[in-house]
Motif scaffolding. Structure first.
Motif, mmCIF file in Angstrom:
data_model
loop_
_atom_site.group_PDB
_atom_site.id
_atom_site.type_symbol
_atom_site.label_atom_id
_atom_site.label_comp_id
_atom_site.label_asym_id
_atom_site.label_seq_id
_atom_site.Cartn_x
_atom_site.Cartn_y
_atom_site.Cartn_z
ATOM 1 N N LYS A 178 10.713 -24.928 12.779
ATOM 2 C CA LYS A 178 9.684 -25.590 13.001
ATOM 3 C C LYS A 178 8.984 -24.930 14.455
ATOM 4 O O LYS A 178 7.795 -25.007 14.539
ATOM 5 C CB LYS A 178 9.677 -26.924 13.151
ATOM 6 N N SER A 179 9.637 -24.362 15.331
ATOM 7 C CA SER A 179 9.286 -23.745 16.496
ATOM 8 C C SER A 179 8.677 -22.290 16.333
ATOM 9 O O SER A 179 8.032 -21.983 17.062
ATOM 10 C CB SER A 179 10.236 -23.795 17.290
ATOM 11 N N GLU A 180 9.057 -21.769 14.903
ATOM 12 C CA GLU A 180 8.462 -20.461 14.922
ATOM 13 C C GLU A 180 7.151 -20.374 14.036
ATOM 14 O O GLU A 180 6.776 -21.157 13.263
ATOM 15 C CB GLU A 180 9.501 -19.834 13.895
ATOM 16 N N THR A 181 6.413 -19.380 14.584
ATOM 17 C CA THR A 181 4.980 -19.333 13.954
ATOM 18 C C THR A 181 4.666 -18.185 13.465
ATOM 19 O O THR A 181 4.954 -17.130 14.051
ATOM 20 C CB THR A 181 3.815 -19.636 15.284
ATOM 21 N N LYS A 182 4.319 -18.127 12.093
ATOM 22 C CA LYS A 182 4.202 -16.872 11.468
ATOM 23 C C LYS A 182 2.688 -16.831 11.013
ATOM 24 O O LYS A 182 2.311 -17.784 10.639
ATOM 25 C CB LYS A 182 5.069 -16.837 10.269
ATOM 26 N N LYS A 183 2.095 -15.660 10.962
ATOM 27 C CA LYS A 183 0.818 -15.557 10.077
ATOM 28 C C LYS A 183 0.859 -15.674 8.877
ATOM 29 O O LYS A 183 1.838 -15.335 8.191
ATOM 30 C CB LYS A 183 0.218 -14.294 10.644
ATOM 31 N N ARG A 184 -0.458 -15.810 8.283
ATOM 32 C CA ARG A 184 -0.658 -16.034 6.776
ATOM 33 C C ARG A 184 -1.054 -14.694 6.329
ATOM 34 O O ARG A 184 -2.005 -13.801 7.019
ATOM 35 C CB ARG A 184 -1.437 -17.148 6.526
ATOM 36 N N VAL A 185 -0.537 -14.207 4.905
ATOM 37 C CA VAL A 185 -0.846 -12.975 4.589
ATOM 38 C C VAL A 185 -2.382 -12.747 4.177
ATOM 39 O O VAL A 185 -2.981 -11.738 4.206
ATOM 40 C CB VAL A 185 -0.246 -12.731 3.067
ATOM 41 N N ARG A 186 -3.271 -14.057 3.716
ATOM 42 C CA ARG A 186 -4.594 -13.861 3.539
ATOM 43 C C ARG A 186 -5.300 -13.668 4.802
ATOM 44 O O ARG A 186 -6.481 -13.259 4.280
ATOM 45 C CB ARG A 186 -4.889 -15.242 2.599
ATOM 46 N N ASP A 187 -4.837 -13.748 5.741
ATOM 47 C CA ASP A 187 -5.478 -13.383 6.924
ATOM 48 C C ASP A 187 -5.529 -12.082 7.397
ATOM 49 O O ASP A 187 -5.778 -11.613 8.418
ATOM 50 C CB ASP A 187 -5.174 -14.447 8.045
ATOM 51 N N LEU A 188 -4.320 -11.191 6.763
ATOM 52 C CA LEU A 188 -4.416 -9.825 7.110
ATOM 53 C C LEU A 188 -5.617 -9.089 6.491
ATOM 54 O O LEU A 188 -5.387 -9.003 5.336
ATOM 55 C CB LEU A 188 -2.898 -9.410 6.348
ATOM 56 N N PRO A 189 -6.075 -8.504 7.070
ATOM 57 C CA PRO A 189 -7.476 -7.545 6.860
ATOM 58 C C PRO A 189 -6.872 -6.235 5.739
ATOM 59 O O PRO A 189 -5.990 -6.082 5.884
ATOM 60 C CB PRO A 189 -8.055 -6.916 7.898
ATOM 61 N N GLU A 190 -7.722 -6.333 4.606
ATOM 62 C CA GLU A 190 -7.336 -5.201 3.657
ATOM 63 C C GLU A 190 -7.424 -3.949 4.132
ATOM 64 O O GLU A 190 -6.490 -3.162 3.888
ATOM 65 C CB GLU A 190 -8.309 -5.401 2.535
ATOM 66 N N ASP A 191 -8.420 -3.887 5.135
ATOM 67 C CA ASP A 191 -8.508 -2.478 6.108
ATOM 68 C C ASP A 191 -7.260 -2.081 6.635
ATOM 69 O O ASP A 191 -6.918 -0.789 6.632
ATOM 70 C CB ASP A 191 -9.805 -2.557 7.036
ATOM 71 N N VAL A 192 -6.632 -3.013 7.137
ATOM 72 C CA VAL A 192 -5.470 -2.738 7.851
ATOM 73 C C VAL A 192 -4.462 -2.067 6.860
ATOM 74 O O VAL A 192 -3.906 -0.932 7.061
ATOM 75 C CB VAL A 192 -4.917 -3.627 8.501
ATOM 76 N N THR A 193 -3.902 -2.731 5.870
ATOM 77 C CA THR A 193 -2.981 -2.330 4.831
ATOM 78 C C THR A 193 -3.689 -0.760 4.177
ATOM 79 O O THR A 193 -2.871 -0.041 3.796
ATOM 80 C CB THR A 193 -2.649 -3.226 3.915
ATOM 81 N N ASN A 194 -4.937 -0.850 3.758
ATOM 82 C CA ASN A 194 -5.511 0.347 3.297
ATOM 83 C C ASN A 194 -5.280 1.493 4.166
ATOM 84 O O ASN A 194 -5.102 2.629 3.617
ATOM 85 C CB ASN A 194 -6.993 0.049 2.898
ATOM 86 N N ILE A 195 -5.556 1.395 5.537
ATOM 87 C CA ILE A 195 -5.361 2.644 6.284
ATOM 88 C C ILE A 195 -3.938 2.982 6.372
ATOM 89 O O ILE A 195 -3.628 4.025 6.096
ATOM 90 C CB ILE A 195 -5.991 2.144 7.653
ATOM 91 N N ILE A 196 -3.006 2.071 6.340
ATOM 92 C CA ILE A 196 -1.570 2.312 6.270
ATOM 93 C C ILE A 196 -1.193 3.071 4.917
ATOM 94 O O ILE A 196 -0.603 4.255 5.099
ATOM 95 C CB ILE A 196 -0.609 1.138 6.479
ATOM 96 N N LYS A 197 -1.684 2.568 4.069
ATOM 97 C CA LYS A 197 -1.599 3.348 2.799
ATOM 98 C C LYS A 197 -2.136 4.726 2.529
ATOM 99 O O LYS A 197 -1.314 5.619 2.118
ATOM 100 C CB LYS A 197 -1.939 2.787 1.386
ATOM 101 N N SER A 198 -3.494 5.063 3.284
ATOM 102 C CA SER A 198 -3.950 6.017 3.321
ATOM 103 C C SER A 198 -3.239 7.386 4.042
ATOM 104 O O SER A 198 -3.027 8.156 3.631
ATOM 105 C CB SER A 198 -5.255 5.875 3.751
ATOM 106 N N LYS A 199 -2.744 6.766 5.325
ATOM 107 C CA LYS A 199 -1.760 7.501 6.159
ATOM 108 C C LYS A 199 -0.434 7.957 5.295
ATOM 109 O O LYS A 199 -0.051 9.017 5.523
ATOM 110 C CB LYS A 199 -1.507 6.928 7.341
ATOM 111 N N LEU A 200 0.009 6.794 4.665
ATOM 112 C CA LEU A 200 1.528 7.290 3.989
ATOM 113 C C LEU A 200 1.213 8.110 2.895
ATOM 114 O O LEU A 200 1.899 9.056 2.573
ATOM 115 C CB LEU A 200 1.917 6.021 3.582
ATOM 116 N N ALA A 201 0.106 8.187 2.171
ATOM 117 C CA ALA A 201 -0.433 9.061 1.228
ATOM 118 C C ALA A 201 -0.594 10.414 1.624
ATOM 119 O O ALA A 201 0.092 11.418 0.971
ATOM 120 C CB ALA A 201 -1.723 8.869 0.410
#
Length: 474
Positions: free
Chosen positions: A293-316
Motif C-alpha cells: 500500500k505504501s508503494e506507488t506505481k504509474k499507470r500504463v495509460r499515462d505512458l506516452p506513445e511517443d516514448v515507447t515508439n522512440i524506444i522501438k525505433s532505436k531498437l530497430a
C-alpha cells in the motif's frame, strides 16, 4: 453487419422484393402489371417467386463478408443454403469467394495490428542507455524483483534480434493472485517489442496461422483459463521454442493436404498459477508480487506513445546495425542451472554482454535467482519418486505391496496424491503408468503388509528404484 446476423433466403428475397415493388417491373407484352391494394398489402414473397428473384451483387457481397467471419463449423452449416439463395451459386464458387474475403480481412488485420517499426534515423551508439530506459519504465509501473526487471528488459531486446538466436525462451508472467500487475507487464513489454500481437484468448489453428503469416511477437494474456485443456496450443508453443524443430503439420484446404507451418517465434504469456511442465521447461518465469500500500506505481495509460515508439525505433536501428555482433557474442553459462535453463538464458546473456559489464553481472544474478530456484522444483513424476523413497524409509521396508504403497502415499497430508485427480486420490493404475516412465514395474513379491503379516502379491522392491533415485533425485 455483425457476424451473427443470419441472412436467409427469405430475407434476401424480401429486401430485393421491396425494391422491385417500389419500381414495378414491365411485363413482356409491355403492359403495366395490375396490382390491387390487397396484393400490395400481401407479403412480397407471395408476389415474386424465389426462382425468378435475382440477388444484387452488393447484397451478395454482404452475405459473403459475413460468412468470412464465421467459425469453420458455422460456415459448414450455412454454406449450402446461402449458395442457393445467391442465385443458385455453386458451393465451390462460394467457397472461393469466402476464402478471398477471409484473406482480405486477414490482410487488413495484419496491416492494422502487426506493424513494422521505422528504424531510428541515426545510429544508436549507446544501446545501454536504451536498456536502462526500458528498465526504468518497468520499475515505474511494476512491483517486481530486480531479477524480473532485468530478465524482462533483456527479453524485450531479444525480440529485435531473433535472427541471432537459436532458442527463443517464452516469457512466462505469473503471480499467485490477482492484481499483481501481470497484464500491466504484458502490455508494457508488448509496447516495446518488435511486431507485437496481443490477445486474451486464441485457438490452436489461429495461433499457428498467425505466427506463420505475421511473424509477430505474440502476447497472450490469461492463458491459465484455457491452456491446460488445450493440447493443440501447448504443442504449438512447445514447437516454437527452438529452430531445431520449428514446424508443425496440419491438414488444410478442401483436400485436407498436410501443410507445414513454421511456428518459431517470440511469445510472452501471463496467468495465475502453474502452466504445463513442458511450457515451464521452455520459459523464463517472471513472477510478480502485489505492490504494498505504501508503494506507488504509474499507470500504463499515462505512458506516452511517443516514448515507447522512440524506444522501438532505436531498437530497430540497433538491431539492423548489430545483429551479427549479438550472434557472434560469447558468454559463459552458469553451471548451477540445468541444461534447458542454460538454453533459455543464452540469448539474454549474449545481449547483456553487448550492453556491458554491469548489465552482464545483473543478468547472471537474475539467471541464477530465477532459473536456479525454478529448477529446484521437481516435476510431478520426480515428486512421486521422492515420495516413494520417503515411504520406503518411513516403513523401514525393502519391499512394499502395491496396495500398501498406495495407502501410504494417500495417508500423508504433506503429499499431493490424495487429491491428485480433481480432489480424488491417485490410483494404482496411475502409479504404475508414471513409474513405467522410469522403467519400473510391479512384480510378484513376498513382503510384510502394513499389519506385519507376511503375504504375497503385486508390489515393488526398493532395488528396482535405485537407478531412478540416482538419476533423478540426486
Amino acid at each position: 453487419m455483425s457476424k451473427n446476423d443470419h441472412i436467409s433466403l427469405s430475407e434476401l428475397a424480401d429486401e430485393q422484393s421491396a425494391i422491385l415493388i417500389k419500381e414495378p417491373a414491365i411485363l413482356q407484352d409491355d403492359q403495366p402489371s395490375v396490382l390491387s391494394t390487397d396484393d400490395i398489402d400481401q407479403p412480397s414473397l407471395d408476389i415474386l417467386s424465389h426462382e425468378n428473384l435475382k440477388i444484387s451483387s452488393n447484397l451478395a457481397q454482404n452475405a459473403i463478408d459475413r460468412l468470412a467471419t464465421l467459425s469453420e463449423l458455422d460456415y459448414e452449416l450455412e454454406r449450402t443454403e446461402i449458395a442457393k439463395s445467391l442465385n443458385n451459386m455453386s458451393v465451390r464458387s462460394l467457397d472461393k469467394l469466402v476464402k478471398k474475403a477471409k484473406s482480405k480481412v486477414a490482410s487488413e488485420f495484419s496491416k492494422g495490428s502487426v506493424v513494422d517499426t521505422e528504424p531510428y534515423a541515426e545510429p544508436v551508439t549507446d544501446i545501454t542507455l536504451v536498456a536502462d530506459q526500458i528498465s526504468q519504465i518497468l520499475d515505474d509501473h511494476i512491483a517486481c524483483t530486480d531479477a524480473v526487471k532485468v530478465a524482462a528488459t533483456l527479453w524485450i531486446l531479444m525480440t529485435w534480434v531473433i535472427l541471432a538466436s537459436h532458442i527463443l525462451p517464452i516469457a512466462w508472467i505469473n503471480a499467485p493472485e490477482k492484481r499483481c500487475g501481470k497484464s500491466t507487464l504484458l502490455t508494457l513489454m508488448s509496447r516495446m517489442s518488435k511486431r507485437s500481437l496481443s490477445t486474451s484468448n486464441i485457438t490452436g489453428s489461429a495461433l499457428f496461422r498467425s505466427i506463420e503469416q505475421y511473424k509477430p511477437t505474440l502476447f497472450i494474456d490469461e492463458i491459465d483459463t484455457f491452456i491446460n485443456d488445450n493440447e493443440g496450443i501447448r504443442g504449438v508453443l512447445n514447437a516454437g521454442h527452438s529452430r531445431d524443430n520449428p514446424y508443425i503439420i496440419r491438414c488444410v484446404g478442401d483436400d485436407n493436404e498436410p501443410v507445414p507451418f513454421n511456428v518459431f517465434g517470440a511469445k510472452a504469456i501471463s496467468g495465475i498459477g502453474r502452466i504445463p511442465s513442458t511450457l515451464i521447461d521452455r520459459s523464463i518465469p517472471l513472477t510478480l508480487r502485489r505492490k504494498m500500500k505504501s508503494e506507488t506505481k504509474k499507470r500504463v495509460r499515462d505512458l506516452p506513445e511517443d516514448v515507447t515508439n522512440i524506444i522501438k525505433s532505436k531498437l530497430a536501428r540497433w538491431s539492423d546495425d548489430n545483429l551479427q555482433a549479438v550472434k557472434d557474442a560469447k558468454t559463459v553459462l552458469p553451471v548451477t542451472i540445468n541444461d534447458r535453463a542454460q538454453d533459455n538464458w543464452e540469448i539474454l546473456l549474449k545481449i547483456a554482454s553487448i550492453l556491458g559489464d554491469d548489465w552482464l553481472e545483473q543478468a547472471y544474478k537474475a539467471c541464477i535467482e530465477i532459473s536456479g530456484s525454478d529448477s529446484e522444483e521437481p516435476s510431478s513424476n520426480e515428486q512421486l519418486l521422492s515420495d516413494i523413497r520417503t515411504v520406503f524409509i518411513l516403513t523401514k521396508a525393502n519391499r512394499l505391496l502395491s496396495r500398501d504403497l498406495l495407502t501410504e502415499l494417500r495417508r500423508d497430508p504433506e503429499m499431493s496424491w490424495s487429491t491428485l485427480n480433481h480432489g480424488k486420490p491417485i490410483t494404482l493404475r496411475q502409479i504404475a503408468k508414471r513409474l513405467s516412465e522410469f522403467k519400473i514395474s510391479s512384480k510378484d513379491i513376498r513382503a510384510h503388509d502394513l499389519h506385519g503379516n507376511e503375504v504375497r502379491g503385486k508390489g515393488y522392491d526398493i532395488t528396482d528404484f535405485e537407478d531412478a533415485f540416482s538419476r533423478y533425485l540426486s
